[in-house]
Design a protein around this motif. Structure first.
Motif, PDB file in Angstrom:
ATOM      1  N   HIS A   1     -15.323   4.704  -0.818  1.00 63.05           N
ATOM      2  CA  HIS A   1     -16.279   5.296   0.112  1.00 63.05           C
ATOM      3  C   HIS A   1     -17.357   6.022  -0.693  1.00 63.05           C
ATOM      4  O   HIS A   1     -17.054   6.719  -1.668  1.00 63.05           O
ATOM      5  CB  HIS A   1     -15.570   6.269   1.058  1.00 63.05           C
ATOM      6  CG  HIS A   1     -16.376   6.627   2.253  1.00 63.05           C
ATOM      7  ND1 HIS A   1     -17.268   7.677   2.258  1.00 63.05           N
ATOM      8  CD2 HIS A   1     -16.452   6.059   3.482  1.00 63.05           C
ATOM      9  CE1 HIS A   1     -17.844   7.748   3.442  1.00 63.05           C
ATOM     10  NE2 HIS A   1     -17.365   6.781   4.216  1.00 63.05           N
TER      11      HIS A   1
ATOM     12  N   ALA B   1     -13.893   6.006   6.091  1.00 67.52           N
ATOM     13  CA  ALA B   1     -13.270   6.688   4.946  1.00 67.52           C
ATOM     14  C   ALA B   1     -11.803   6.966   5.262  1.00 67.52           C
ATOM     15  O   ALA B   1     -11.475   7.493   6.323  1.00 67.52           O
ATOM     16  CB  ALA B   1     -14.014   7.981   4.650  1.00 67.52           C
ATOM     17  N   MET B   2     -10.921   6.568   4.365  1.00 67.64           N
ATOM     18  CA  MET B   2      -9.493   6.803   4.584  1.00 67.64           C
ATOM     19  C   MET B   2      -8.802   7.131   3.268  1.00 67.64           C
ATOM     20  O   MET B   2      -9.249   6.721   2.189  1.00 67.64           O
ATOM     21  CB  MET B   2      -8.831   5.581   5.248  1.00 67.64           C
ATOM     22  CG  MET B   2      -8.836   4.313   4.415  1.00 67.64           C
ATOM     23  SD  MET B   2      -7.790   3.017   5.120  1.00 67.64           S
ATOM     24  CE  MET B   2      -6.154   3.712   4.917  1.00 67.64           C
ATOM     25  N   ASP B   3      -7.690   7.873   3.391  1.00 63.47           N
ATOM     26  CA  ASP B   3      -6.903   8.294   2.240  1.00 63.47           C
ATOM     27  C   ASP B   3      -5.852   7.218   1.945  1.00 63.47           C
ATOM     28  O   ASP B   3      -4.877   7.072   2.689  1.00 63.47           O
ATOM     29  CB  ASP B   3      -6.238   9.645   2.526  1.00 63.47           C
ATOM     30  CG  ASP B   3      -5.539  10.225   1.302  1.00 63.47           C
ATOM     31  OD1 ASP B   3      -5.373   9.477   0.305  1.00 63.47           O
ATOM     32  OD2 ASP B   3      -5.161  11.405   1.329  1.00 63.47           O
ATOM     33  N   ALA B   4      -6.062   6.454   0.881  1.00 59.50           N
ATOM     34  CA  ALA B   4      -5.143   5.359   0.556  1.00 59.50           C
ATOM     35  C   ALA B   4      -3.765   5.900   0.183  1.00 59.50           C
ATOM     36  O   ALA B   4      -2.739   5.296   0.503  1.00 59.50           O
ATOM     37  CB  ALA B   4      -5.715   4.522  -0.583  1.00 59.50           C
ATOM     38  N   LYS B   5      -3.730   7.045  -0.499  1.00 61.53           N
ATOM     39  CA  LYS B   5      -2.448   7.611  -0.915  1.00 61.53           C
ATOM     40  C   LYS B   5      -1.580   7.958   0.286  1.00 61.53           C
ATOM     41  O   LYS B   5      -0.369   7.712   0.288  1.00 61.53           O
ATOM     42  CB  LYS B   5      -2.688   8.843  -1.775  1.00 61.53           C
ATOM     43  CG  LYS B   5      -1.445   9.382  -2.453  1.00 61.53           C
ATOM     44  CD  LYS B   5      -1.793  10.500  -3.424  1.00 61.53           C
ATOM     45  CE  LYS B   5      -0.542  10.998  -4.145  1.00 61.53           C
ATOM     46  NZ  LYS B   5      -0.858  12.078  -5.109  1.00 61.53           N
ATOM     47  N   GLN B   6      -2.213   8.477   1.348  1.00 60.99           N
ATOM     48  CA  GLN B   6      -1.468   8.816   2.557  1.00 60.99           C
ATOM     49  C   GLN B   6      -0.974   7.558   3.260  1.00 60.99           C
ATOM     50  O   GLN B   6       0.149   7.515   3.773  1.00 60.99           O
ATOM     51  CB  GLN B   6      -2.366   9.625   3.497  1.00 60.99           C
ATOM     52  CG  GLN B   6      -1.678  10.078   4.782  1.00 60.99           C
ATOM     53  CD  GLN B   6      -0.478  10.964   4.513  1.00 60.99           C
ATOM     54  OE1 GLN B   6      -0.552  11.882   3.680  1.00 60.99           O
ATOM     55  NE2 GLN B   6       0.634  10.714   5.190  1.00 60.99           N
TER      56      GLN B   6
ATOM     57  N   HIS C   1     -13.238   2.844   1.585  1.00 57.07           N
ATOM     58  CA  HIS C   1     -13.960   2.488   2.817  1.00 57.07           C
ATOM     59  C   HIS C   1     -13.293   1.238   3.378  1.00 57.07           C
ATOM     60  O   HIS C   1     -13.568   0.113   2.947  1.00 57.07           O
ATOM     61  CB  HIS C   1     -15.435   2.213   2.490  1.00 57.07           C
ATOM     62  CG  HIS C   1     -16.286   2.006   3.709  1.00 57.07           C
ATOM     63  ND1 HIS C   1     -16.604   3.027   4.569  1.00 57.07           N
ATOM     64  CD2 HIS C   1     -16.888   0.879   4.206  1.00 57.07           C
ATOM     65  CE1 HIS C   1     -17.370   2.563   5.543  1.00 57.07           C
ATOM     66  NE2 HIS C   1     -17.549   1.256   5.344  1.00 57.07           N
TER      67      HIS C   1
ATOM     68  N   LYS D   1      -7.700   9.382  -6.158  1.00 55.68           N
ATOM     69  CA  LYS D   1      -8.187  10.648  -5.620  1.00 55.68           C
ATOM     70  C   LYS D   1      -9.325  10.437  -4.624  1.00 55.68           C
ATOM     71  O   LYS D   1      -9.465  11.206  -3.674  1.00 55.68           O
ATOM     72  CB  LYS D   1      -8.647  11.565  -6.755  1.00 55.68           C
ATOM     73  CG  LYS D   1      -7.518  11.973  -7.695  1.00 55.68           C
ATOM     74  CD  LYS D   1      -8.035  12.855  -8.806  1.00 55.68           C
ATOM     75  CE  LYS D   1      -6.876  13.386  -9.660  1.00 55.68           C
ATOM     76  NZ  LYS D   1      -6.083  12.296 -10.261  1.00 55.68           N
ATOM     77  N   ARG D   2     -10.152   9.450  -4.822  1.00 52.71           N
ATOM     78  CA  ARG D   2     -11.261   9.186  -3.899  1.00 52.71           C
ATOM     79  C   ARG D   2     -10.796   8.353  -2.711  1.00 52.71           C
ATOM     80  O   ARG D   2      -9.830   7.578  -2.803  1.00 52.71           O
ATOM     81  CB  ARG D   2     -12.393   8.458  -4.620  1.00 52.71           C
ATOM     82  CG  ARG D   2     -13.092   9.297  -5.674  1.00 52.71           C
ATOM     83  CD  ARG D   2     -14.199   8.498  -6.343  1.00 52.71           C
ATOM     84  NE  ARG D   2     -15.206   8.052  -5.378  1.00 52.71           N
ATOM     85  CZ  ARG D   2     -16.251   7.278  -5.697  1.00 52.71           C
ATOM     86  NH1 ARG D   2     -16.409   6.877  -6.956  1.00 52.71           N
ATOM     87  NH2 ARG D   2     -17.122   6.911  -4.768  1.00 52.71           N
ATOM     88  N   ARG D   3     -11.482   8.511  -1.597  1.00 51.06           N
ATOM     89  CA  ARG D   3     -11.136   7.751  -0.407  1.00 51.06           C
ATOM     90  C   ARG D   3     -11.759   6.348  -0.489  1.00 51.06           C
ATOM     91  O   ARG D   3     -12.783   6.147  -1.143  1.00 51.06           O
ATOM     92  CB  ARG D   3     -11.634   8.473   0.841  1.00 51.06           C
ATOM     93  CG  ARG D   3     -10.920   9.811   1.093  1.00 51.06           C
ATOM     94  CD  ARG D   3     -11.434  10.488   2.342  1.00 51.06           C
ATOM     95  NE  ARG D   3     -12.859  10.818   2.243  1.00 51.06           N
ATOM     96  CZ  ARG D   3     -13.572  11.340   3.241  1.00 51.06           C
ATOM     97  NH1 ARG D   3     -12.989  11.576   4.406  1.00 51.06           N
ATOM     98  NH2 ARG D   3     -14.852  11.616   3.068  1.00 51.06           N
TER      99      ARG D   3
END
Length: 477
Positions: A475, A327-332, A363, A359-361
């Motif tokens: 994710h 799980a990773m934050d695409a925006k970051q 995968h 908003k969702r992470r």
């Protein structure tokens, strides 16, 4: 009296001739039996020949010696009875030989028929034979297996046209390429009566049947049917493997071309700028030294990025690249890449906008996503003129999240767009400030995206800019 003696003499001569002939035939018979046994044959007709010889010899002797049907003059009644007994024994012996021979001929015929049937049934292909009047004479069991819906039509005496029509009615076969039934039947009949090599037919159930027919000497037609569906599938697989090998070979050639040519360019710059600083730094102003230092750094950075992409791609091809999705934050990740490449954009006064709203992470593998974003944003900067704009957006589509990088750059024509992800096509082109590029980064991005279960799509209009969108699985949590 004299006439009687002459007749008796002639009869003796004839009897001796018949006896000699029979003896020759008997010797031939024995020799023939020996050869036939050595060859493991069944000499039934030899027994028939021997029986006929004995009957002929016995009948001839009796006929010529007793033309009047009475006992010979001067012979006692006992001698006459003895001669009659000889005739009966000879006749019965001949009949036995003849009967045994005929029985053996019948047995041999049945045995040969059984051998022929076993041979025909043992053939892996379907075998069918029509006589000169186009009546079915012979068909093996493989035909019924190949045509289960029409198996009941294959009976002795049926015509080929009847077989065709029954097969159409049962749905076993039928017209192809939009032909009507009558046209299709006429074509099949024409091929049947005028065979000219093998013909392949596509069956309604997806099978492919190869039909080969030939005319026999007596005017009949023998046909062989073979199910070549598996053969065609194997051929398609071989062709697919050949195409894949050709593709891999092209990739190998392109890979070495990049190493030989495109990697040489940044190192040439490194050598040139480092030589300038080494030989002329004492006569340069601090500003000139700083400028050459910046160019040296850009050349080094360009060589490093290309080497990094080449290593990542080679690890992908060898399936040795570490893949650790999480799980990773695409925006970051987008924000990090934009900050890293900000100086390049500032040098061309290009505005970088981060409108990501996922908003969702996702995968995905963080290192792979970082490589994808770095290559796509760097490409956008390279082909966007001064004071242009690059916008990064994100969102959700079903079970996937997407990231899109759009620019106001030079764009691409449809021909170049079509070759964009093909390694066998050279797409090296210079940016708006003369920046060098190999097109290799986009190919790497495609493989990295697909490795993670996503897709990549490029839209571009020449003179108006490009937009590259790629998807990644969301994710579950």
């Amino acid at each position: 009296m004299l006439e009687r003696q002459v007749n008796t003499k002639m009869t003796d001569i004839l009897a001796e001739s018949v006896f000699a002939t029979s003896l020759v035939l008997l010797i031939f018979y024995i020799f023939h039996v020996g050869r036939a046994k050595a060859l493991n044959k069944r000499p039934g007709w030899t027994w028939v020949l021997a029986g006929l010889c004995v009957l002929s010899f016995t009948s001839t002797m009796h006929f010529w010696r007793h033309l009047d049907g009475a006992a010979p003059e001067g012979d006692p009644d006992g001698a006459w009875a003895y001669q009659i007994g000889q005739y009966v024994v000879g006749f019965l012996g001949g009949m036995v030989l003849l009967t045994v021979g005929l029985l053996r001929v019948v047995a041999d015929s049945r045995r040969n028929e059984q051998m022929l049937t076993a041979t025909v049934e043992g053939i892996s292909e379907g075998l069918i034979y029509f006589d000169a009047n186009d009546r079915l004479v012979l068909v093996n069991g493989k035909i019924a297996e190949m045509y289960p819906l029409a198996r009941d039509v294959f009976v002795s005496g049926v015509s080929y046209e009847t077989c065709l029509r029954t097969g159409v009615e049962t749905g076993q076969w039928g017209p192809e390429d939009g032909d009507d039934v009558e046209t299709w039947i006429r074509r099949r009949l024409d091929h049947h009566f005028n065979p000219n090599g093998a013909v392949e037919f596509n069956m309604p159930d997806g099978r492919i049947i190869r039909v080969e027919e030939r005319k026999t000497r007596d005017g009949g037609i023998v046909g062989v049917r073979a199910d070549i569906t598996d053969l065609r599938q194997a051929r398609r697989e071989i062709e697919a493997q050949r195409d894949e090998l050709e593709k891999l070979n092209a990739q190998k050639d392109r890979f070495f071309a990049i190493i030989a040519h495109d990697l040489k360019s940044p190192f040439s710059g490194l050598l040139q700028f480092s030589k300038m600083l080494a030989t002329r730094s004492s006569s340069m102003s601090p500003k000139e030294i700083s400028e050459y230092g910046k160019m040296l750094h850009r050349a080094s950075e360009q060589a490093y990025k290309l080497l990094e992409d080449l290593l990542d791609w080679s690890r992908l091809q060898l399936d040795r690249m570490e893949f650790e999705p999480a799980a990773m934050d695409a925006k970051q990740a987008i924000e990090t890449s934009l900050n890293r490449l900000g100086p390049l954009a500032s040098a061309k006064q290009i505005t970088l906008r981060n409108d990501a709203d996922l908003k969702r992470r996702v995968h995905a593998d963080a290192h792979m996503v970082d490589t994808i974003l770095r290559n796509l944003i760097d490409n956008a900067i390279k082909f966007t003129p001064d004071r242009g704009m690059i916008t990064v957006t994100s969102g959700e589509v079903g079970d996937f999240g997407f990231i899109e990088i759009s620019d106001t750059g030079v764009g691409m024509d449809p021909g170049k767009l079509e070759k964009l992800f093909r390694l066998d096509q050279k797409l090296s082109s210079k940016g708006t400030k003369g920046e060098t590029g190999t097109g290799f980064g986009l190919l790497l991005c495609k493989e990295l995206v697909e490795k993670q279960g996503g897709q990549i799509l490029v839209q571009s209009t020449e003179g108006r800019g490009s937009a590259v969108r790629f998807t990644l699985p969301l994710h579950p949590n």
